[in-house]
Design an enzyme around this catalytic site. Structure first.
Site, PDB file in Angstrom:
ATOM      1  N   SER A 182       0.601  -1.325  -0.060  1.00 10.49           N
ATOM      2  CA  SER A 182       0.114  -0.047  -0.201  1.00 10.49           C
ATOM      3  C   SER A 182       0.836   1.326  -0.006  1.00 10.49           C
ATOM      4  CB  SER A 182      -0.827  -0.016   1.111  1.00 10.49           C
ATOM      5  OG  SER A 182      -1.761  -1.158   1.229  1.00 10.49           O
TER       6      SER A 182
HETATM    7  N1  SAH Z   1      -0.688  -4.290   4.017  1.00  8.68           N
HETATM    8  C1  SAH Z   1      -0.250  -5.012   2.651  1.00  8.68           C
HETATM    9  C2  SAH Z   1      -1.335  -4.671   1.616  1.00  8.68           C
HETATM   10  C3  SAH Z   1      -1.027  -5.905   0.584  1.00  8.68           C
HETATM   11  S1  SAH Z   1      -2.311  -5.637  -0.607  1.00  8.68           S
HETATM   12  C4  SAH Z   1       1.030  -4.326   2.255  1.00  8.68           C
HETATM   13  O1  SAH Z   1       0.980  -3.060   2.611  1.00  8.68           O
HETATM   14  O2  SAH Z   1       2.137  -4.950   1.796  1.00  8.68           O
HETATM   15  C5  SAH Z   1      -3.415  -6.679   0.254  1.00  8.68           C
HETATM   16  C6  SAH Z   1      -3.275  -8.130   0.544  1.00  8.68           C
HETATM   17  O3  SAH Z   1      -4.376  -8.803   0.955  1.00  8.68           O
HETATM   18  C7  SAH Z   1      -2.469  -8.903  -0.626  1.00  8.68           C
HETATM   19  O4  SAH Z   1      -1.094  -9.423  -0.102  1.00  8.68           O
HETATM   20  C8  SAH Z   1      -3.518 -10.235  -0.918  1.00  8.68           C
HETATM   21  O5  SAH Z   1      -2.991 -11.137  -1.221  1.00  8.68           O
HETATM   22  C9  SAH Z   1      -4.110 -10.185   0.575  1.00  8.68           C
HETATM   23  N2  SAH Z   1      -5.567 -10.678   0.487  1.00  8.68           N
HETATM   24  C10 SAH Z   1      -6.687 -10.633  -0.535  1.00  8.68           C
HETATM   25  N3  SAH Z   1      -7.583 -11.499  -0.116  1.00  8.68           N
HETATM   26  C11 SAH Z   1      -7.232 -12.095   0.881  1.00  8.68           C
HETATM   27  C12 SAH Z   1      -8.063 -12.904   2.016  1.00  8.68           C
HETATM   28  N4  SAH Z   1      -9.186 -13.203   1.580  1.00  8.68           N
HETATM   29  N5  SAH Z   1      -7.450 -13.252   3.080  1.00  8.68           N
HETATM   30  C13 SAH Z   1      -6.001 -12.837   3.414  1.00  8.68           C
HETATM   31  N6  SAH Z   1      -5.461 -12.076   2.557  1.00  8.68           N
HETATM   32  C14 SAH Z   1      -6.073 -11.570   1.412  1.00  8.68           C
END
Ligand code: SAH
Length: 214
Positions: free
Chosen positions: A65
């Site tokens: 993010s």
């Molecule tokens: N906080 C993270 C954001 C990553 S983007 C950062 O700053 O790096 C969102 C993340 O949510 C992705 O890694 C994706 O794989 C995860 N995600 C999507 N659906 C999900 C679910 N149902 N359960 C767990 N993680 C999920």
């Protein structure tokens, strides 16, 4: 490349100023962003850009993010040290590190195995110790440790998952982006066993919260 330097620290100070200009005020959040080496959460091709206020690919079609988004969500959590926090979407682990830096007891769920595995190694290597990283489906939450004082969802949810509402402590607070293409940052507080209050803040754009692969 794989270390922190005064050059990186200088760039972080600049990033903190940018976030302050954009309206972030909480010292604990700004300190976390000023301390955490974001460049070590990115692939080597992006490290030179790590302190721009931008999202970047982290593999598995996911993104780290934007720092402003991390700061905004962290601030809206109204987090205090020692609180138990559930994070959905570990991704790169950067937001997880911010929560740990503020002193939270963090449980974080990721559904992409590659990202889960990387964060499992990366976070302790950098000195961050979440209580538990979980490989699983965030739609289900993590009932084993419920209730949580705070819940943060870092992917766009078409609607608020029932399981997460159920796992929020009375008096607790959830920050979740809700919507399909764009999301409204939504703050939900649980005022009693059966009552929730909802507040909608600005528009954001996240990768989608995906349903279980099975
Ligand atoms: N906080 C993270 C954001 C990553 S983007 C950062 O700053 O790096 C969102 C993340 O949510 C992705 O890694 C994706 O794989 C995860 N995600 C999507 N659906 C999900 C679910 N149902 N359960 C767990 N993680 C999920």
């Amino acid at each position: 490349m794989k270390q922190d330097t005064t050059k990186h620290q200088g760039k972080r100070r600049q990033l903190v100023l940018v976030l302050e200009q954009k309206g972030i005020t909480q010292a604990a959040v700004l300190n976390a962003i000023g301390d955490i080496p974001r460049h070590l959460f990115l692939d080597s091709s992006f490290v030179d850009h790590a302190y721009q206020d931008k999202a970047f690919p982290i593999g598995a079609e996911q993104t780290i993010s934007q720092p402003y988004t991390v700061a905004f969500q962290s601030e809206q959590l109204h987090l205090k040290p020692g609180m138990k926090v559930l994070e959905i979407g570990t991704g790169s682990g950067y937001q997880t590190a911010v929560l740990c830096h503020i002193g939270a007891e963090v449980y974080s769920i990721e559904r992409q195995h590659e990202l889960f595995r990387t964060s499992l190694k990366r976070l302790p290597a950098l000195g961050y110790k979440p209580k538990k990283l979980i490989f699983g489906d965030g739609y289900k939450g993590y009932p084993e440790q419920a209730p949580y004082d705070r819940i943060i969802v870092t992917a766009g949810a078409p609607s608020v998952p029932e399981a997460l509402l159920a796992q929020l402590a009375v008096g607790g607070r959830m920050v979740i982006p809700v919507g399909e293409a764009n999301q409204k940052m939504t703050v939900i507080t649980r005022t009693s066993d059966n009552d929730f209050q909802k507040l909608e803040l600005g528009d954001f754009r996240f990768v989608p919260l995906l349903q279980d692969k099975n």
